[in-house]
Design an enzyme around this catalytic site. Sequence first.
Site, PDB file in Angstrom:
ATOM      1  N   ASP A  30       0.797  -1.222   0.000  1.00  7.65           N
ATOM      2  CA  ASP A  30       0.000   0.000   0.000  1.00  7.65           C
ATOM      3  C   ASP A  30       0.830   1.274   0.000  1.00  7.65           C
ATOM      4  O   ASP A  30       0.383   2.314   0.481  1.00  7.65           O
ATOM      5  CB  ASP A  30      -0.934  -0.003   1.222  1.00  7.65           C
ATOM      6  CG  ASP A  30      -0.167  -0.063   2.542  1.00  7.65           C
ATOM      7  OD1 ASP A  30      -0.547   0.655   3.489  1.00  7.65           O
ATOM      8  OD2 ASP A  30       0.811  -0.837   2.643  1.00  7.65           O
ATOM      9  N   ARG A  39      10.981   4.077  -3.941  1.00  9.86           N
ATOM     10  CA  ARG A  39      11.445   2.709  -4.199  1.00  9.86           C
ATOM     11  C   ARG A  39      11.839   2.551  -5.661  1.00  9.86           C
ATOM     12  O   ARG A  39      12.881   1.997  -5.989  1.00  9.86           O
ATOM     13  CB  ARG A  39      10.323   1.685  -3.916  1.00  9.86           C
ATOM     14  CG  ARG A  39       9.763   1.721  -2.562  1.00  9.86           C
ATOM     15  CD  ARG A  39      10.642   0.982  -1.558  1.00  9.86           C
ATOM     16  NE  ARG A  39      10.253   1.395  -0.223  1.00  9.86           N
ATOM     17  CZ  ARG A  39       9.154   0.987   0.381  1.00  9.86           C
ATOM     18  NH1 ARG A  39       8.351   0.125  -0.207  1.00  9.86           N
ATOM     19  NH2 ARG A  39       8.864   1.444   1.573  1.00  9.86           N
ATOM     20  N   LYS A 142      -6.451  -0.555   6.673  1.00 11.75           N
ATOM     21  CA  LYS A 142      -5.305  -0.349   7.532  1.00 11.75           C
ATOM     22  C   LYS A 142      -5.124   1.148   7.783  1.00 11.75           C
ATOM     23  O   LYS A 142      -5.396   1.981   6.912  1.00 11.75           O
ATOM     24  CB  LYS A 142      -4.089  -0.979   6.832  1.00 11.75           C
ATOM     25  CG  LYS A 142      -2.705  -0.587   7.365  1.00 11.75           C
ATOM     26  CD  LYS A 142      -2.224   0.617   6.603  1.00 11.75           C
ATOM     27  CE  LYS A 142      -0.828   1.044   6.983  1.00 11.75           C
ATOM     28  NZ  LYS A 142       0.169   0.473   6.091  1.00 11.75           N
ATOM     29  N   GLU A 183      -2.962  -0.420  13.778  1.00 14.61           N
ATOM     30  CA  GLU A 183      -1.496  -0.372  13.693  1.00 14.61           C
ATOM     31  C   GLU A 183      -0.917   0.769  14.526  1.00 14.61           C
ATOM     32  O   GLU A 183      -0.814   1.911  14.062  1.00 14.61           O
ATOM     33  CB  GLU A 183      -1.044  -0.229  12.228  1.00 14.61           C
ATOM     34  CG  GLU A 183       0.489  -0.167  12.098  1.00 14.61           C
ATOM     35  CD  GLU A 183       0.997  -0.085  10.656  1.00 14.61           C
ATOM     36  OE1 GLU A 183       0.165  -0.101   9.725  1.00 14.61           O
ATOM     37  OE2 GLU A 183       2.231   0.004  10.479  1.00 14.61           O
ATOM     38  N   GLU A 185       2.305   1.830  15.451  1.00 13.28           N
ATOM     39  CA  GLU A 185       3.734   1.559  15.299  1.00 13.28           C
ATOM     40  C   GLU A 185       4.568   2.443  16.213  1.00 13.28           C
ATOM     41  O   GLU A 185       4.485   3.671  16.169  1.00 13.28           O
ATOM     42  CB  GLU A 185       4.202   1.779  13.846  1.00 13.28           C
ATOM     43  CG  GLU A 185       5.735   1.642  13.728  1.00 13.28           C
ATOM     44  CD  GLU A 185       6.286   1.560  12.324  1.00 13.28           C
ATOM     45  OE1 GLU A 185       5.513   1.748  11.356  1.00 13.28           O
ATOM     46  OE2 GLU A 185       7.503   1.299  12.188  1.00 13.28           O
ATOM     47  N   LYS A 225      -1.606  -4.791  14.207  1.00 10.24           N
ATOM     48  CA  LYS A 225      -0.338  -4.737  13.468  1.00 10.24           C
ATOM     49  C   LYS A 225       0.651  -3.925  14.306  1.00 10.24           C
ATOM     50  O   LYS A 225       0.787  -2.718  14.149  1.00 10.24           O
ATOM     51  CB  LYS A 225      -0.529  -4.094  12.083  1.00 10.24           C
ATOM     52  CG  LYS A 225       0.776  -4.017  11.261  1.00 10.24           C
ATOM     53  CD  LYS A 225       0.497  -3.715   9.780  1.00 10.24           C
ATOM     54  CE  LYS A 225       1.821  -3.422   9.039  1.00 10.24           C
ATOM     55  NZ  LYS A 225       1.656  -3.379   7.573  1.00 10.24           N
ATOM     56  N   SER A 266       7.289  -4.975   9.872  1.00 14.14           N
ATOM     57  CA  SER A 266       8.705  -5.313   9.890  1.00 14.14           C
ATOM     58  C   SER A 266       9.579  -4.124  10.265  1.00 14.14           C
ATOM     59  O   SER A 266      10.739  -4.308  10.627  1.00 14.14           O
ATOM     60  CB  SER A 266       9.141  -5.907   8.547  1.00 14.14           C
ATOM     61  OG  SER A 266       8.621  -5.149   7.462  1.00 14.14           O
ATOM     62  N   GLY A 267       9.039  -2.919  10.233  1.00 11.33           N
ATOM     63  CA  GLY A 267       9.825  -1.739  10.609  1.00 11.33           C
ATOM     64  C   GLY A 267      11.061  -1.675   9.736  1.00 11.33           C
ATOM     65  O   GLY A 267      10.967  -1.825   8.531  1.00 11.33           O
ATOM     66  N   GLY A 268      12.207  -1.497  10.353  1.00  8.92           N
ATOM     67  CA  GLY A 268      13.426  -1.371   9.557  1.00  8.92           C
ATOM     68  C   GLY A 268      14.200  -2.664   9.444  1.00  8.92           C
ATOM     69  O   GLY A 268      15.338  -2.690   8.976  1.00  8.92           O
ATOM     70  N   SER A 295       2.667  -8.851   8.321  1.00 10.46           N
ATOM     71  CA  SER A 295       2.119  -7.893   7.367  1.00 10.46           C
ATOM     72  C   SER A 295       3.334  -7.078   6.939  1.00 10.46           C
ATOM     73  O   SER A 295       3.633  -6.023   7.500  1.00 10.46           O
ATOM     74  CB  SER A 295       1.054  -6.987   7.983  1.00 10.46           C
ATOM     75  OG  SER A 295       0.658  -6.002   7.035  1.00 10.46           O
ATOM     76  N   ARG A 298       8.330  -3.760   3.014  1.00 11.10           N
ATOM     77  CA  ARG A 298       9.727  -3.804   2.597  1.00 11.10           C
ATOM     78  C   ARG A 298      10.330  -5.194   2.798  1.00 11.10           C
ATOM     79  O   ARG A 298      11.076  -5.690   1.965  1.00 11.10           O
ATOM     80  CB  ARG A 298      10.533  -2.773   3.389  1.00 11.10           C
ATOM     81  CG  ARG A 298      10.262  -1.348   2.993  1.00 11.10           C
ATOM     82  CD  ARG A 298      10.891  -0.357   3.982  1.00 11.10           C
ATOM     83  NE  ARG A 298      10.067  -0.163   5.172  1.00 11.10           N
ATOM     84  CZ  ARG A 298      10.482   0.499   6.246  1.00 11.10           C
ATOM     85  NH1 ARG A 298      11.701   1.016   6.298  1.00 11.10           N
ATOM     86  NH2 ARG A 298       9.678   0.649   7.288  1.00 11.10           N
ATOM     87  N   TYR A 357       5.959   7.313   5.477  1.00  9.27           N
ATOM     88  CA  TYR A 357       5.404   6.651   4.289  1.00  9.27           C
ATOM     89  C   TYR A 357       5.257   7.660   3.169  1.00  9.27           C
ATOM     90  O   TYR A 357       4.758   8.753   3.411  1.00  9.27           O
ATOM     91  CB  TYR A 357       4.007   6.101   4.601  1.00  9.27           C
ATOM     92  CG  TYR A 357       4.048   4.692   5.151  1.00  9.27           C
ATOM     93  CD1 TYR A 357       4.627   4.428   6.384  1.00  9.27           C
ATOM     94  CD2 TYR A 357       3.498   3.643   4.436  1.00  9.27           C
ATOM     95  CE1 TYR A 357       4.654   3.150   6.891  1.00  9.27           C
ATOM     96  CE2 TYR A 357       3.514   2.345   4.947  1.00  9.27           C
ATOM     97  CZ  TYR A 357       4.112   2.111   6.177  1.00  9.27           C
ATOM     98  OH  TYR A 357       4.139   0.844   6.678  1.00  9.27           O
TER      99      TYR A 357
END
Lengths: 357, 358
Positions: A30, A39, A142, A183, A185, A225, A266-268, A295, A298, A357
């Site tokens: 997303d 990216r 999300k 989520e 985070e 998440k 997964s974060g970093g 979920s 990267r 993001y």
Amino acid sequence: MSCYKGKYADELISNATYIGTPGKGILAADESTGTIGKRLSSINVENSESNRRTLRELLFCTPGALQYISGIILFEETLYQKTAAGKPFVEVMKENKVLPGIKVDKGTVELAGTNGETTTTGLDGLGQRCAQYYEAGARFAKWRAVLKISANEPSQLAINENANGLARYAIICQENGLVPIVEPEILVDGPHDINKCADVTERVLAACYKALNDHHVLLEGTLLKPNMVTPGSDSKKVAPEVVAEYTVRALQRTMPPAVPAVVFLSGGQSEEEATINLNAMNQYKGNKPWSLTFSFGRALQQSTLKAWAGKEENVKKAQEAFLARCKANSEATLGKYQGGAAGDGATESLHVKDYKY
Amino acid sequence: MSCYRGKYADELIANAAYIGTPGKGILAADESTGTIGKRLSSINVENVESNRRALRELLFCTPGALQYLSGVILFEETLYQKTAAGKLFVDVMKEAGVLPGIKVDKGTVELAGTNGETTTQGLDGLAQRCAQYYSAGARFAKWRAVLKIGPNEPSQLAINENANGLARYAIICQENGLVPIVEPEILVDGPHDINKCADVTERVLAACYKALNDHHVLLEGTLLKPNMVTPGSDAKKVAPEVVAEYTVRALQRTMPPAVPAVVFLSGGQSEEEATVNLNAMNQYQGKKPWSLSFSFGRALQQSTLKAWGGKEENVKKAQDAFLARCKANSEATLGKYQGGSGLSEGASESLHVKDYKY
């Protein structure tokens, strides 16, 4: 007052449960237009709609990959895109029993009077947007709230505001047939140790579940998440078994069993690190009345992106890299990952300081 | 801030887990002097210390009963009492693998501006009292918060105040080596249906666990003593399987798996009803990452009291009745109770007293 018991209740419960099916997890695809642009530029590909479409087709149509995926989170544009042959992506997913999901937040804004802390926006007109997305085939949503650890952070204001936002988003989703992924985070940035991360994670999750209860959210029709509990990015790493113990304990202390599954971000972390940590969690012996799955954004796409580099002739190689990560993470949800599915880039840290993001 | 990790952490975790051992539960024998007086007078027995002592000895020394108990909650007086032969009750318990517990609250007072809602007192000097009780052999404590269901009740004030009081009590206990039983009793009084009870129970438990988190309580070293989720006392009864489903669901929605066990209160349920409901819960198929056991007072003692009648010659008969209830509830924690075992006079008698005050 009771929790949500409206027309979508049974569907929400069964979709949330399905997403947590052992052996399956979520592909987070997303990335907003801006983010996917970064990216693409890292592999020298132009950020055009057709390139964005091509990348997503590469992923969603990888032979054999979708069996490991219960859901894919999409950006709005992608919800309406099709394969080169003209089939809507949501159809491809449906045929492969993959639930389409949709990112519904509109990014973060700073909270005045704090040291750069934020809250997440997107509540205005959210009900109508969710109804439209449901019609287009989405079945889950999300919303990313962001907190950070520092000398005086996260502040009570940031915790309360983000928890409340998540709860408002969650009930609006449920009223419109979408399973909300909650989520909260907590960024990995910082020199703090794993104990500090655990303390903050427990405080934040407790606030989230209190807010969800206050807002009458049907927990059986939600997913969480969260970040894994780890040392900060500037601090010494610990073994996967330690990450597993601290993370599961934080969840045991805050997450009611009614929630069917946890889909970790997964974060970093590098692709391999994220998989190994998830695997350790599923091997960890202890009370775990919810599935523990992934979920990943990267951490599922990094090797694939590098292998593709925007070239048609690399598609097969890129798809093999993607399949390998999907399979590895599927095994990790069963505690059966043996290691070494690493492609080029699989051990590369994906940490970007203060990631936006 | 982190949760409690002081010198008693490991012991608290071990003791809380032990209390939840499948096949065992708690005898709540912590009736205050006033309350036990009412029980004694109902069987024409004088409310004097020696009679209170005799009753407790009858219970604690029932041959074969203590194997079904992991803990006994005591009133302060009883913590220091002895058998007729001169052995401290706490030693009788220790030898039988039963943890002594102690009631530490000082009853309820009304909250101004509410419709008869209350909060519980007892925080003043609580730490020193807990330390003394620990020295005397106590290893867990109990504090009863009370809420009621009415058109406008429980109010947010009552929920917040009682949850906060429970959390302050809990952390003070842990700092002094006692496992806190968190008891947010929602009275059964009223004409409301089971859905209403479920909604209120979920709200109250969510508030309690948020407060416990705020106050840095180590959940692994606590127990919960909630009401079962049932229709109100003036509403039509439902089957035990329904009580089981609603109760377990309420816990699934609010109780983190870190808490090792739930020790249900019996409220106004008869002995048999309480056992049958507990049994249904343990048979219920669903996520239950905590033990489901009992902390019964009236529902373990009613038949026993009637059989005793204060007479020495009735002690054996009374002890038989007590043993039967202990065994029945032990089986219920395993989902193996067959029903009707050794039903003595009084076992099906409702023990509901409107607006019950200890």
